[in-house]
Design a protein around this motif. Structure first.
Motif, PDB file in Angstrom:
ATOM      1  N   PHE A  33       0.783  -1.223  -0.214  1.00  0.00           N
ATOM      2  CA  PHE A  33      -0.030   0.082   0.003  1.00  0.00           C
ATOM      3  C   PHE A  33       0.774   1.134   0.069  1.00  0.00           C
ATOM      4  O   PHE A  33       1.782   1.204   0.629  1.00  0.00           O
ATOM      5  CB  PHE A  33      -1.014  -0.070   1.224  1.00  0.00           C
ATOM      6  CG  PHE A  33      -2.093  -1.024   1.075  1.00  0.00           C
ATOM      7  CD1 PHE A  33      -3.188  -1.011   0.475  1.00  0.00           C
ATOM      8  CD2 PHE A  33      -1.757  -2.373   1.986  1.00  0.00           C
ATOM      9  CE1 PHE A  33      -4.194  -1.980   0.321  1.00  0.00           C
ATOM     10  CE2 PHE A  33      -2.749  -3.367   1.833  1.00  0.00           C
ATOM     11  CZ  PHE A  33      -4.016  -3.079   1.115  1.00  0.00           C
ATOM     12  N   LEU A  34       0.579   2.186  -0.728  1.00  0.00           N
ATOM     13  CA  LEU A  34       1.156   3.420  -0.999  1.00  0.00           C
ATOM     14  C   LEU A  34       0.556   4.449  -0.325  1.00  0.00           C
ATOM     15  O   LEU A  34      -0.830   4.541  -0.731  1.00  0.00           O
ATOM     16  CB  LEU A  34       1.525   3.708  -2.529  1.00  0.00           C
ATOM     17  CG  LEU A  34       2.411   5.072  -2.906  1.00  0.00           C
ATOM     18  CD1 LEU A  34       2.963   4.741  -3.982  1.00  0.00           C
ATOM     19  CD2 LEU A  34       1.398   6.336  -3.047  1.00  0.00           C
ATOM     20  N   ARG A  35       1.347   5.213   0.375  1.00  0.00           N
ATOM     21  CA  ARG A  35       0.523   6.511   1.080  1.00  0.00           C
ATOM     22  C   ARG A  35       1.655   7.629   1.018  1.00  0.00           C
ATOM     23  O   ARG A  35       2.920   7.515   0.780  1.00  0.00           O
ATOM     24  CB  ARG A  35       0.333   6.475   2.611  1.00  0.00           C
ATOM     25  CG  ARG A  35      -0.791   4.963   2.763  1.00  0.00           C
ATOM     26  CD  ARG A  35      -0.750   5.079   4.288  1.00  0.00           C
ATOM     27  NE  ARG A  35      -2.054   4.148   4.572  1.00  0.00           N
ATOM     28  CZ  ARG A  35      -2.111   2.664   4.509  1.00  0.00           C
ATOM     29  NH1 ARG A  35      -0.760   2.154   4.239  1.00  0.00           N
ATOM     30  NH2 ARG A  35      -3.167   1.819   4.778  1.00  0.00           N
ATOM     31  N   PHE A  36       1.311   8.801   1.307  1.00  0.00           N
ATOM     32  CA  PHE A  36       2.126  10.064   1.392  1.00  0.00           C
ATOM     33  C   PHE A  36       3.005   9.849   2.631  1.00  0.00           C
ATOM     34  O   PHE A  36       2.370   9.014   3.698  1.00  0.00           O
ATOM     35  CB  PHE A  36       1.080  11.267   1.650  1.00  0.00           C
ATOM     36  CG  PHE A  36       0.574  11.888   0.208  1.00  0.00           C
ATOM     37  CD1 PHE A  36       1.769  12.156  -0.662  1.00  0.00           C
ATOM     38  CD2 PHE A  36      -0.633  11.938   0.168  1.00  0.00           C
ATOM     39  CE1 PHE A  36       1.118  12.801  -1.943  1.00  0.00           C
ATOM     40  CE2 PHE A  36      -1.250  12.523  -1.064  1.00  0.00           C
ATOM     41  CZ  PHE A  36      -0.135  12.736  -2.032  1.00  0.00           C
ATOM     42  N   LYS A  37       4.206  10.220   2.638  1.00  0.00           N
ATOM     43  CA  LYS A  37       5.053  10.189   3.933  1.00  0.00           C
ATOM     44  C   LYS A  37       4.363  10.929   5.029  1.00  0.00           C
ATOM     45  O   LYS A  37       3.776  12.179   4.744  1.00  0.00           O
ATOM     46  CB  LYS A  37       6.279  10.508   3.496  1.00  0.00           C
ATOM     47  CG  LYS A  37       7.117   9.436   2.855  1.00  0.00           C
ATOM     48  CD  LYS A  37       8.847   9.804   2.599  1.00  0.00           C
ATOM     49  CE  LYS A  37       9.505   8.706   1.834  1.00  0.00           C
ATOM     50  NZ  LYS A  37      10.684   8.958   1.553  1.00  0.00           N
TER      51      LYS A  37
END
Length: 294
Positions: free
Chosen positions: A290-294
């Motif tokens: 899963f990719l999210r903003f840091k």
């Protein structure tokens, strides 16, 4: 931006965009997107000549855009959609390749949490066909026992044996599905629809018989990367010694000539399935997260 629940009638549109891209991941086969849409609440839309799939994973999440369009603009459109809906921007099924592309487009502003349960098992086709080496000695033994104990045959799934395969699946369900196991029942439903509509989905199937009776079957199709074949479904009677390794091997031998790799999909954290998949010695794990903003 409107999302649509995918049906069999949408396969042609999905394939129009998906087949212009390349990945060994099983997530982007249109059959998987359509067949599992009720369980994962899949919906799709076309943005900048790319397919984007929305699911209820992690609340709401989006796939990486697939196609030959402007992927940066497609991702920016998803970000805008999330802002308008006041939901976090999350992408699912992100491979290392997709992560690198996101960094190239937007810079190092994302983090990806890879999930072992979601990783696809990628095998060398030659290894599954021959089962050579000490580490696969047990598989060869099970297959030899099967051949010694039964008059057996392999045949391609066709209209003549289709109903018999569905009957075998229903018998398998009675042996393996407890009433409270929702995901297992959904898996059987997906398997049944795959058998019923195998031609419409463009699936290839194989049937294993022992003493005239079907004891196993497999269904799959090429991945978006043409060097890889994806096995979507494999079912066999566990009480028939060697039935599982036999249908596995025979399906590879008969239906995957010319492919370099075989994707046997993920284990979803199921301990028994993980042990079985690892026992075939994968060439590598195709990690997804899963990719999210840091």
């Amino acid at each position: 931006m409107e999302f649509k629940t995918p049906t069999l009638e949408d396969k042609k549109e999905l394939d129009y965009y998906l087949l212009k891209d390349s990945t060994r991941s099983c997530d982007f086969n249109s059959a998987n997107i359509i067949l599992w849409n009720s369980f994962y609440k899949c919906q799709y839309t076309i943005i900048e000549n790319c397919v984007v799939v929305k699911t209820d994973e992690e609340g709401t999440s989006f796939s990486y855009p697939m196609g030959n369009g402007d992927k940066k603009k497609a991702v920016e459109t998803i970000m805008k959609y999330c802002k308008e809906k006041e939901i976090p921007f999350i992408m699912h099924g992100i491979t290392h390749e997709a992560e690198e592309e996101m960094i190239a487009m937007f810079g190092d502003i994302f983090k990806v949490e890879y999930d072992r349960d979601e990783a696809d098992y990628i095998y060398e086709r030659e290894s599954l066909a021959t089962l050579k080496g000490k580490k696969l000695h047990g598989k060869r033994n099970h297959i030899n026992r099967f051949k010694e104990n039964h008059q057996w045959s392999y045949e391609k799934l066709n209209d003549e044996n289709q109903l018999e395969a569905i009957t075998m699946l229903m018998e398998w369900k009675m042996q393996n599905c407890s009433p409270e196991d929702v995901e297992k029942h959904e898996e059987v439903c997906v398997s049944k629809n795959s058998l019923i509509y195998y031609k419409e989905f463009g699936l290839t199937g194989g049937i294993l018989r022992a003493d005239g009776k079907i004891v196993g079957f497999s269904l799959g199709e090429p991945a978006l990367n043409p060097d890889t074949f994806v096995v979507h479904i494999e079912k066999a009677f566990a009480n028939v010694q060697g039935a599982y390794p036999m249908i596995n091997q025979q399906f590879v031998i008969h239906e995957m000539e010319g492919y370099k790799y075989v994707n046997r999909e993920e284990d979803l954290g199921e301990e028994g399935l993980r042990k079985a998949k690892m026992s075939y010695r994968p060439a590598y794990m195709l990690e997804k997260g899963f990719l999210r903003f840091k």
